[in-house]
Design a protein around this motif. Structure first.
Motif: not given
Length: 298
Positions: A60-61, A91-93, A97-100
């Motif tokens: 899933q990840i 990782l940039d900002e 955010m996309q990962l979270k």
């Protein structure tokens, strides 16, 4: 009167030296070829610790990671209700955010802790880790030289470096991850090992005061007697701490797993070197004392 009971630790040490030399050579080769498997603590990158409220699988990840940054060497370390993602680049900002957001879609109750290490900080941490071990060894040399004599100090440092290096070698050979807790474990092992070694050295010094050493065999008997008088104390201490470290490794959290593993390995080597490396090395140095009879250390 010669000591005639028990094991001949000095004689057995000859075989132990061979084992230690072989392990050291294998460790040097492994470090030269593969190096250490450094965590993000010692190399630039980001580490994302995720606390989950439901089980998520690597399948899933992986699509999420590929969509964010497929070329950054991500790694997934699943645990009980936890998951750790490692990135070889920071990782940039937007990526963070996309990962979270993507993981929150799978588990709305997930919480995140992001740790980032830049290249300069990683180099500084690695440098400071080496300095901390070297300073510890220098302090031990000074203390033992003042408290006992230089031969005891040399024997103690050889045993300590033996323990520390073999732990590092095992981590290199089996590609275990080296993080900051690993350095703490190595320093703890050094402290434990010198404590155990000093107990035997103190017994040797006490026995030297009343010994009449005329031959090499008298010195061998003295070392064997001193080790025999303290070996059960060393074994009981080692086993007690080993059991605690083993259960920390088996039942502890992911964050202390490498610390616990390093402690388990180091305790084994520490107990072994205290008995079969440190005291026999002192014996070799003392027996080669030229133009002077063996006598009590000042």
């Amino acid at each position: 009167m010669r000591f005639k009971k028990g094991m001949d630790y000095v004689h057995i040490s000859k075989y132990c030296y061979t084992i230690s030399i072989i392990l050291t050579i294998v460790g040097v080769i492994s470090l030269a070829i593969f190096g250490l498997n450094y965590s993000v603590d010692f190399r630039a990158g980001s580490s994302v610790d995720i606390t989950l409220t439901q089980d998520l699988t690597e399948d899933q990840i992986h699509p999420i990671l590929e969509g964010i940054s497929a070329d950054q060497g991500t790694a997934i370390n699943p645990g009980d209700n936890r998951m750790t993602l490692r990135f070889e680049k920071v990782l940039d900002e937007n990526q963070e955010m996309q990962l979270k957001e993507e993981i929150t879609k799978l588990d709305a109750g997930a919480s995140f802790e992001v740790n980032t290490v830049d290249p300069e900080m990683a180099k500084e941490l690695a440098r400071n880790a080496i300095y901390s071990v070297l300073i510890s060894c220098i302090g031990i040399i000074i203390y033992v030289s003042i408290r006992f004599e230089w031969r005891f100090a040399v024997a103690a440092i050889v045993a300590l470096l033996h323990d520390a290096f073999l732990v590092v070698a095992v981590f290199s050979i089996f590609r275990f991850e080296v993080d900051l807790t690993f350095i703490i474990a190595v320093l703890t092992i050094i402290g434990y090992s010198i404590n155990d070694t000093i107990v035997i050295f103190d017994r040797i010094r006490e026995n030297l005061r009343f010994a009449k050493l005329k031959t090499r065999q008298d010195l061998i008997d003295l070392v064997n007697k001193s080790v025999a008088q303290t070996i059960m104390r060393s074994i009981y201490t080692a086993v007690t701490v080993f059991i605690a470290a083993l259960f920390l490794f088996l039942l502890g959290g992911e964050s202390i797993r490498m610390f616990s593993l390093a402690m388990v390995i180091g305790l084994i080597f520490g107990a072994y070197s205290t008995i079969f490396i440190a005291s026999p090395i002192w014996f070799l140095l003392k027996s080669r004392q030229k133009n002077k009879p063996a006598h009590a250390a000042s």
